[in-house]
Scaffold this active site. Structure first.
Site, PDB file in Angstrom:
ATOM      1  CG  HIS A  44      -6.260  -2.709  -1.777  1.00 48.26           C
ATOM      2  ND1 HIS A  44      -5.710  -1.494  -1.477  1.00 48.26           N
ATOM      3  CD2 HIS A  44      -5.250  -3.616  -1.673  1.00 48.26           C
ATOM      4  CE1 HIS A  44      -4.430  -1.644  -1.177  1.00 48.26           C
ATOM      5  NE2 HIS A  44      -4.121  -2.927  -1.296  1.00 48.26           N
ATOM      6  CG  ASP A  77      -2.027   1.005   1.153  1.00 52.69           C
ATOM      7  OD1 ASP A  77      -1.925   1.960   0.376  1.00 52.69           O
ATOM      8  OD2 ASP A  77      -3.018   0.836   1.885  1.00 52.69           O
ATOM      9  CB  VAL A 100      -8.352   6.617  -1.672  1.00 52.96           C
ATOM     10  CG1 VAL A 100      -8.063   8.113  -1.670  1.00 52.96           C
ATOM     11  CG2 VAL A 100      -9.724   6.342  -2.260  1.00 52.96           C
ATOM     12  CB  THR A 101      -6.451   2.329   0.713  1.00 54.96           C
ATOM     13  OG1 THR A 101      -5.230   3.034   0.897  1.00 54.96           O
ATOM     14  CG2 THR A 101      -6.248   0.866   1.067  1.00 54.96           C
ATOM     15  CG  PHE A 102     -11.209   0.487   1.817  1.00 54.53           C
ATOM     16  CD1 PHE A 102     -12.112  -0.439   2.306  1.00 54.53           C
ATOM     17  CD2 PHE A 102     -10.093   0.787   2.592  1.00 54.53           C
ATOM     18  CE1 PHE A 102     -11.924  -1.055   3.537  1.00 54.53           C
ATOM     19  CE2 PHE A 102      -9.892   0.189   3.820  1.00 54.53           C
ATOM     20  CZ  PHE A 102     -10.804  -0.747   4.295  1.00 54.53           C
TER      21      PHE A 102
END
Length: 682
Positions: free
Chosen positions: A246, A206, A241-243
């Protein structure tokens, strides 16, 4: 009493030569009476009745049979006490015929239709009873069976349906085993001690920016690049961004398609907010509107082991992953290495008869460390260099584990990241309160981009007008869009979870609201804005670039192969193909085998871009917009000259420190570039 050995009955002297009967002398005179009895149909019927009655009366039976005993076509019968007698076949048939005729419908005195019962006429015991008489085949009267009722048909139909459902369930279970067997039927690879079906490890670092590979801190990752295939960078999806990213990596879908449109967002239908740091909310399956690869794999008989991947604990669809590790942000990287290798050490397909091995074929592992320290210290800090090195050691530990197990050419390994990182600065802040009337806002979605949801539909036009008025002074700091005017390349408009109005900062800028952070006050006091690093900007900006590196039997390319850059929607198809499973429909188009365009070491390879952080403006961007509404009590921002005087009086020291850090980072990049261009031993 009549006995089988009675000479009176069986003696030839009693035979009159008529071939019709055997009679005793005592019964000769009654012959005419019996003949008259048999001449009329009704009399014959009475004989049948009489016969039945006589069978129960031994003396009368003896008299009747001795009078009417036949001489040919004889049938042996037994009286109730077991004595043997004979009666004529002709008379018996005649009696049966007349009995059938008599059973036809008759009308009673009251005019009602009556029927004789099949068992015989009268209430006495049936002639068919084995206790009274033993008859031949032609002595029986056929009684057709009654038709089954609708209840019986319904019961039969229900039984058929139940059996059909049982067959369907059995077929499904058998097909599951078949799919598992089919997956194992693909060529199994051996490491000398065990057999491996197609197996892939997917690792996410990440926040690992693409140019982190060019700082001389990542020998393991660089070695993986040299042995495998990779582009110079991979673009994330918007918002970076992360969510959202992923979930894109494991579905192949844009965020607008899979529904996770940010780390935080409001769902207008459920009237609830998704917030990624609240697992009790974010890990509910209702938020996740697509099937991730671990569910697809399990449906096809391919087991999966998921180590802390964002969203893996949300019970998204069935069947769920065989192994799921709960998120633990403080877990040591060495423990993560051991966990991945533990998956590989589980029993596998050691022979083709084992349809359900314990070893997962798809392994996904998530490493949050680089992102965490990038936020805390910034992407160009000394601290992040240490974290980058440790992340590289993590990958090196897995590569070494594969090598020690002789799995280098047996197991696929892919290393990806979800986005990059940009440094923040007090001089790159936008105070949203001073641009729009937050009193008209119901919800603010996302970060660092801000999705604006008005309280009332008519407030949308007012908020949009306020942004249009302020935007000339902030053209270098942000852009704003309605959902309809959002750039097509963002693929960020076709979902109700996307707010109707968006303020998207330029890379390196941040949008703040009071009382969380007062930008003007920070310039006065020297208070440093946190986080020190941010992502979530335009997904095609160089500072947001991610990585993709692959090596293994599914990638039989020339070592150090270079691919054209692509977006992370393509990763899903690549992973599915490496496992030998069919992907679900998605937004990606790349499929295995990949097609390299050359080697990273080719002379015509474009130089690696090393993006610098956005420079601080010549003077802090502090503009004095007109009040957003007459009733607004938001303080008016100072002019540029006032800001300069405040910087001289209060914040000059903070600005100087920031400049020193930037000079240090610039010098460090020059040294790193020199090391890369002049490696030892070259």
């Amino acid at each position: 009493m009549l006995r089988p050995e009675s000479p009176e009955l069986l003696s030839p002297a009693n035979y009159d030569g008529d071939a019709a009967s055997l009679r005793s002398p005592s019964e000769q005179d009654s012959d005419s009476e019996d003949d008259e009895f048999l001449r009329h149909p009704r009399s014959t019927l009475e004989l049948a009745k009489h016969d039945r009655g006589v069978l129960d009366d031994e003396d009368e039976l003896e008299k009747l049979l001795t009078r009417r005993g036949p001489t040919h076509g004889l049938r042996r019968m037994f009286s109730p006490n077991g004595s043997s007698v004979r009666i004529g076949r002709k008379e018996r048939r005649r009696a049966r015929k007349e009995a059938r005729l008599s059973r036809r419908e008759r009308v009673s005195e009251e005019g009602e239709l009556m029927y004789e019962m099949e068992e015989g006429i009268g209430d006495d015991e049936s002639l068919m009873s084995g206790s009274s008489i033993d008859l031949g085949e032609d002595d029986y009267i056929y009684n057709p069976p009654s038709k089954p009722s609708w209840r019986k048909y319904s019961l039969i139909f229900a039984l058929v349906v139940v059996l059909f459902l049982i067959l369907i369930l059995g077929a499904y279970k058998a097909s599951t085993d078949f799919r598992a067997a089919h997956a194992l039927s693909k060529p199994l690879l051996s490491n000398g001690t065990a057999l491996f079906a197609p197996t892939t490890i997917l690792i996410s670092l990440d926040g690992f920016r693409a140019d982190f590979l060019d700082r001389g801190l990542t020998p393991s990752l660089n070695s993986l690049v040299a042995d495998g295939t990779s582009p110079q960078y991979m673009n994330p999806s918007f918002p970076s961004v992360t969510f959202p990213n992923h979930f894109t990596l494991v579905t192949g879908l844009y965020p607008e398609s899979h529904g996770i449109v940010g780390n935080t967002f409001w769902d207008p239908e459920m009237k609830e907010e998704f917030y990624y740091t609240h697992p009790s909310v974010s890990m509910l399956p209702k938020w996740w509107n697509a099937e991730p690869i671990w569910v697809t794999a399990e449906k096809r008989g391919v087991k999966s082991g998921i180590h802390m991947w964002p969203g893996s604990e949300a019970h998204i669809g069935t069947p769920e992953p065989t192994y799921v590790d709960k998120y633990n942000g403080s877990e040591a990287l060495s423990r993560k290495v051991n966990r991945v290798l533990e998956f590989l050490d589980l029993p596998g397909a050691e022979d083709e008869s084992q349809l359900s091995p314990a070893r997962p074929q798809f392994i996904a592992a998530y490493v949050p460390d680089v992102d965490r320290d990038g936020h805390n210290y910034g992407p160009n800090s000394t601290e992040i260099e240490t974290t980058i090195s440790r992340a590289d050691e993590f990958v090196g530990g897995i590569v070494a584990g594969l090598k020690s197990r002789n799995l280098t050419d047996v197991v696929n390994i892919m290393v990806v990241s979800d986005h990059g990182m940009a440094t923040t600065s007090n001089e790159r802040l936008v105070q949203l309160d001073d641009i729009i009337d937050l009193g008209l806002v119901d919800h603010l979605d996302g970060w660092p981009s801000r999705g604006i949801r008005p309280k009332r539909p008519e407030d949308l036009a007012t908020l949009q007008a306020q942004l249009e008025k302020a935007s000339p002074n902030y053209a270098h700091a942000f852009e704003f869009y309605t959902r309809e005017t959002m750039p097509e390349r963002y693929h960020f408009k076709h979902n109700d979870r996307i707010a109707p109005l968006w303020v998207i900062p330029k890379t390196g800028w941040a949008i703040v609201e009071r009382p969380e952070f007062d930008a003007a006050e920070a310039l006065k006091t020297g208070k440093v804005y946190h986080p020190r690093g941010i992502h979530g900007y335009d997904h095609e900006h160089p500072l947001m670039r991610a990585i993709f590196i692959a090596r293994g039997p599914a990638f039989p390319h020339t070592p150090n192969s270079r691919l054209d850059a692509f977006q992370n929607i393509e990763v899903y198809n690549i992973v599915c193909d490496s496992l030998g499973i069919d992907p679900l429909p998605n937004n990606g188009t790349l499929r295995l085998p990949l097609h390299p365009v050359g080697l990273h070491s080719d002379e015509n390879t474009p130089p690696v871009e090393r993006p610098a952080d956005p420079p601080a403006p010549a003077s802090p961007t502090v503009v004095s917009p007109e009040p957003t509404s007459p009733a607004s009590d938001a303080p008016t921002e100072p002019s540029a000259s006032d800001a300069d005087s405040h910087a001289e009086k209060g914040s000059w020291w903070g600005s100087l420190l920031d400049k020193i850090v930037e000079w240090k980072e610039w010098a460090g990049e020059l040294i790193t570039a020199d090391k890369n261009n002049h490696p030892q031993g070259a």
